[in-house]
Design an enzyme around this catalytic site. Sequence first.
Site, PDB file in Angstrom:
ATOM      1  N   HIS A   1      -1.711  -7.385  12.227  1.00 21.71           N
ATOM      2  CA  HIS A   1      -0.350  -7.396  11.878  1.00 21.71           C
ATOM      3  C   HIS A   1       0.543  -7.272  13.021  1.00 21.71           C
ATOM      4  O   HIS A   1       0.099  -6.929  14.154  1.00 21.71           O
ATOM      5  CB  HIS A   1       0.291  -6.410  11.015  1.00 21.71           C
ATOM      6  CG  HIS A   1      -0.253  -6.868   9.462  1.00 21.71           C
ATOM      7  ND1 HIS A   1      -1.550  -6.397   8.888  1.00 21.71           N
ATOM      8  CD2 HIS A   1       0.205  -7.385   8.248  1.00 21.71           C
ATOM      9  CE1 HIS A   1      -1.477  -6.900   7.732  1.00 21.71           C
ATOM     10  NE2 HIS A   1      -0.285  -7.611   7.439  1.00 21.71           N
TER      11      HIS A   1
ATOM     12  N   SER B   1       0.522  -5.255  -3.517  1.00 19.57           N
ATOM     13  CA  SER B   1       0.622  -5.009  -2.101  1.00 19.57           C
ATOM     14  C   SER B   1       0.950  -6.220  -1.355  1.00 19.57           C
ATOM     15  O   SER B   1       1.480  -5.870  -0.254  1.00 19.57           O
ATOM     16  CB  SER B   1      -0.795  -4.714  -1.722  1.00 19.57           C
ATOM     17  OG  SER B   1      -1.975  -5.631  -2.016  1.00 19.57           O
TER      18      SER B   1
ATOM     19  N   LYS C   1       4.145  -2.663  12.206  1.00 18.49           N
ATOM     20  CA  LYS C   1       3.647  -1.969  11.135  1.00 18.49           C
ATOM     21  C   LYS C   1       2.899  -1.108  11.256  1.00 18.49           C
ATOM     22  O   LYS C   1       1.882  -0.757  12.325  1.00 18.49           O
ATOM     23  CB  LYS C   1       2.777  -3.314  10.478  1.00 18.49           C
ATOM     24  CG  LYS C   1       1.868  -2.517   9.264  1.00 18.49           C
ATOM     25  CD  LYS C   1       1.272  -3.822   8.599  1.00 18.49           C
ATOM     26  CE  LYS C   1       0.721  -3.616   7.139  1.00 18.49           C
ATOM     27  NZ  LYS C   1       1.660  -3.164   6.073  1.00 18.49           N
TER      28      LYS C   1
ATOM     29  N   GLY D   1      -1.838  -2.511   3.074  1.00 20.60           N
ATOM     30  CA  GLY D   1      -2.146  -2.436   1.611  1.00 20.60           C
ATOM     31  C   GLY D   1      -2.924  -3.839   1.070  1.00 20.60           C
ATOM     32  O   GLY D   1      -3.760  -3.631   0.111  1.00 20.60           O
TER      33      GLY D   1
ATOM     34  N   ASP E   1      20.363   1.163  -0.026  1.00 22.02           N
ATOM     35  CA  ASP E   1      19.574   1.657   0.970  1.00 22.02           C
ATOM     36  C   ASP E   1      19.686   2.987   1.003  1.00 22.02           C
ATOM     37  O   ASP E   1      20.092   3.763   0.210  1.00 22.02           O
ATOM     38  CB  ASP E   1      20.275   0.851   2.506  1.00 22.02           C
ATOM     39  CG  ASP E   1      19.131   0.587   3.191  1.00 22.02           C
ATOM     40  OD1 ASP E   1      17.900   0.899   2.954  1.00 22.02           O
ATOM     41  OD2 ASP E   1      19.419  -0.243   4.242  1.00 22.02           O
TER      42      ASP E   1
ATOM     43  N   TYR F   1       2.890 -10.137  -2.080  1.00 19.37           N
ATOM     44  CA  TYR F   1       3.413 -10.964  -3.087  1.00 19.37           C
ATOM     45  C   TYR F   1       3.391 -12.471  -2.822  1.00 19.37           C
ATOM     46  O   TYR F   1       3.582 -13.421  -3.562  1.00 19.37           O
ATOM     47  CB  TYR F   1       5.126 -10.787  -3.252  1.00 19.37           C
ATOM     48  CG  TYR F   1       5.406  -9.578  -4.564  1.00 19.37           C
ATOM     49  CD1 TYR F   1       5.346  -9.891  -5.761  1.00 19.37           C
ATOM     50  CD2 TYR F   1       5.246  -8.517  -3.978  1.00 19.37           C
ATOM     51  CE1 TYR F   1       5.311  -8.883  -6.469  1.00 19.37           C
ATOM     52  CE2 TYR F   1       5.456  -7.329  -4.791  1.00 19.37           C
ATOM     53  CZ  TYR F   1       5.515  -7.392  -6.272  1.00 19.37           C
ATOM     54  OH  TYR F   1       5.657  -6.350  -6.931  1.00 19.37           O
TER      55      TYR F   1
END
Length: 233
Positions: free
Chosen positions: A131, A97, A135, A141, A31, A99
Amino acid sequence: MNIALFGYGKMGKMIEQIALDRGHSIVAKIDIDTQHIDFENMDVAIDFSMPNAAFGNITSCFEHGVPVISGTTGWLDRFDEAKALCEEKEGAFIYASNYSLGVNIFFELNRYLAKMMRNLEQYQVSMEEIHHTQKLDAPSGTAITLAEGIIENSDYQGWKLDDAGAKEIPITAKRIGDTPGTHTVDYTSKVDSIEIKHTAHNREGFALGAVIAAEWIVGKKGVFTMKDVLNLG
């Protein structure tokens, strides 16, 4: 399989749980405050970090022979550099962008529909994405990938947020509550409309797809996409 997580936010934690449920081990959680990275025991890295960290994370993995699955957006101005380094180092790399398995099938439906609609000038295409309020980037994307799929298979020359020109695809971006992600592509004429839509019910699909991609890429060399993972041709 030993997985390293680059980025340990909400998505990183969800990927961790799914990976553990599927019998894998998490050997590193990198991180923003991580000082030292041990690449020795990594079979694959999954990167859902910040845009300003992604390129460095990805290329460091290539330098150490670690395959990379990346879902970080906002760094793609350097994608060609990353791809070139992957090929130089004979590494393995997937960027997507999104999965989600369902979204990647949706991408293919979108391309196919764009080909069918190409010569039907009476239809005007538009897109909407919704969204959660956290975001920050807009459009998403995923929406950009959908727009690019239409542009590649039609006479449209670009996309634009909200107001668009004659050869541009208008995209409306909404931020509502805790919405995981809804994407709609609409072709409208004076007499009817044709609409395709993908609605995510939660974020687990994104994380599951990233883990499946990680399972698939181990032992391979090259730059791939989710089309390769899902054997979509």
